[in-house]
Write an enzyme that holds these catalytic residues in place. Structure first.
Site, mmCIF file in Angstrom:
data_model
loop_
_atom_site.group_PDB
_atom_site.id
_atom_site.type_symbol
_atom_site.label_atom_id
_atom_site.label_comp_id
_atom_site.label_asym_id
_atom_site.label_seq_id
_atom_site.Cartn_x
_atom_site.Cartn_y
_atom_site.Cartn_z
ATOM 1 C CE1 TYR A 34 1.007 -0.388 4.533
ATOM 2 C CE2 TYR A 34 0.025 1.887 4.387
ATOM 3 C CZ TYR A 34 0.811 1.057 4.819
ATOM 4 O OH TYR A 34 1.321 1.145 6.235
ATOM 5 C CE LYS A 74 3.239 3.138 3.279
ATOM 6 N NZ LYS A 74 3.303 3.118 4.795
ATOM 7 C CD GLU A 78 9.870 1.923 10.746
ATOM 8 O OE1 GLU A 78 9.873 2.856 9.922
ATOM 9 O OE2 GLU A 78 9.921 0.874 9.908
ATOM 10 C CG LEU A 87 8.406 2.501 4.797
ATOM 11 C CD1 LEU A 87 8.096 1.426 3.839
ATOM 12 C CD2 LEU A 87 6.916 3.246 5.085
HETATM 13 N N1 PDD Z 1 2.797 4.902 7.545
HETATM 14 N N2 PDD Z 1 7.476 3.898 9.174
HETATM 15 C C1 PDD Z 1 6.468 3.270 9.014
HETATM 16 C C2 PDD Z 1 6.145 1.690 9.378
HETATM 17 C C3 PDD Z 1 5.078 3.594 8.479
HETATM 18 O O1 PDD Z 1 4.102 2.826 8.227
HETATM 19 C C4 PDD Z 1 5.250 4.816 7.767
HETATM 20 C C5 PDD Z 1 4.051 5.640 6.942
HETATM 21 C C6 PDD Z 1 6.220 5.620 7.832
HETATM 22 C C7 PDD Z 1 6.549 7.138 7.132
HETATM 23 O O2 PDD Z 1 6.519 7.174 5.866
HETATM 24 P P1 PDD Z 1 6.010 8.121 4.895
HETATM 25 O O3 PDD Z 1 6.839 9.400 5.260
HETATM 26 O O4 PDD Z 1 6.398 7.934 3.580
HETATM 27 O O5 PDD Z 1 4.531 8.360 5.199
HETATM 28 C C8 PDD Z 1 7.177 5.223 8.604
HETATM 29 C C9 PDD Z 1 1.660 5.561 6.672
HETATM 30 C C10 PDD Z 1 1.542 6.988 6.815
HETATM 31 C C11 PDD Z 1 0.433 4.564 7.279
HETATM 32 O O6 PDD Z 1 0.797 3.485 7.325
HETATM 33 O O7 PDD Z 1 -0.859 5.199 7.290
#
Ligand code: PDD
Length: 287
Positions: free
Chosen positions: A33, A147, A180, A205
């Site tokens: 996703y 992801k 993270e 991620l």
């Molecule tokens: N989550 N780390 C994890 C485990 C994440 O699921 C996300 C993003 C991030 C930040 O990535 P980005 O800057 O590309 O949003 C880091 C999204 C927002 C979610 O699962 O809803």
């Protein structure tokens, strides 16, 4: 509530939208996703998000359900239909529908594509009082760079954080280092003034917001360092914050109940949030 969802070629009433019970995403979490932030009718960092989607799909050997240009079109069409101004686009691709078997289907199946939108309050440049995080053991698999929709450890960590009144969980590996957040990247500012976030590898991620902030931090000539940092170091930091497509830059003022810095959002996090919002406001408006 959004009016429309996109499901496998059709824009359907969000309340009625559904996928097949033998969708491999539903049964096996065999899918990936992306979440793209939308601010003032503008998509934030669409291309890097689609690049990461491409990478996730390739790592799992799932094909693109539609051409990349078509996906960009669908994103815009759904934004217009839902009059999305501030919030997010969620898109999910699974390997498709097949009789349940752990191994890939032996006959070709079409990957399934679902998109939804969510309206959210526009985030202000002022971050407010900041948030608390709670540490949790990082019990995830070794391909956190993908992801994937398989998010159970993240779900449980976030729930545990929420039950203790914290906004986010900070995941800690066996070496005692923060990898993270459950759905965000983690950052600190050290007493020496270094801006630190963990290096990207299979353990986390590679956040798109993280990547953009790396460019912003370099432009601002901050002492940006990518390295592991321990939970102990984080608790002694002068500032801490989290980043994601939906939280942008959100200051962390408490870790496991211990105050970070002076307990208020710090100047680095404030500055990076402002600059990030400026960056987000630059794109071309869709709605
Ligand atoms: N989550 N780390 C994890 C485990 C994440 O699921 C996300 C993003 C991030 C930040 O990535 P980005 O800057 O590309 O949003 C880091 C999204 C927002 C979610 O699962 O809803």
């Amino acid at each position: 509530m959004a009016r429309y969802a996109y499901v496998n070629g059709r824009y359907v009433d969000h309340r009625e939208a559904s996928v097949h019970i033998e969708d491999r995403g539903y049964q096996l979490a065999d899918g990936v996703y992306e979440v793209v932030g939308v601010r003032d009718g503008r998509l934030i960092d669409e291309e890097p998000h689609l690049d990461r989607l491409d990478r996730s799909l390739r790592e799992l050997r799932i094909g693109w359900p539609v051409a990349r240009g078509t996906l960009s079109f669908i994103i815009r069409e759904l934004m217009r239909r839902n009059r999305l101004r501030d919030g997010l686009i969620y898109m999910q691709v699974t390997r498709g529908v097949a009789r349940r078997d752990h191994a890939f289907p032996t006959t070709p199946v079409k990957p399934a594509l679902v998109l939804t939108t969510k309206n959210m309050k526009a985030l202000a440049a002022d971050p407010g009082p900041g948030v608390a995080v709670k540490s949790q053991p990082d019990i995830r698999w070794e391909r956190c760079d993908i992801k994937s929709v398989a998010l159970l450890p993240n779900v449980l960590a976030k729930q545990s954080a929420r039950e203790s009144g914290a906004y986010e969980a900070w995941l800690v590996d066996e070496a005692g280092c923060v990898t993270e957040g459950a759905s965000t990247n983690a950052w600190i500012v050290t007493p020496e003034g270094e801006l630190v976030t963990r290096q990207t590898d299979n353990g986390i991620l590679a956040g798109i917001t993280r990547g953009t902030l790396k460019v912003i931090a370099t432009d601002l000539q901050l002492k940006f360092v990518e390295r592991p940092f321990s939970l102990v170091e984080a608790k002694r930091a002068t500032e801490a914050f989290v980043t994601s497509a939906t939280s942008f830059v959100t200051p962390v003022v408490k870790i496991d109940g211990e105050t970070v810095g002076n307990g208020k959002p710090g100047p680095t996090a404030r500055r990076l949030r402002e600059e990030y919002l400026r960056f987000a406001d630059n794109g071309e408006a869709v709605t």
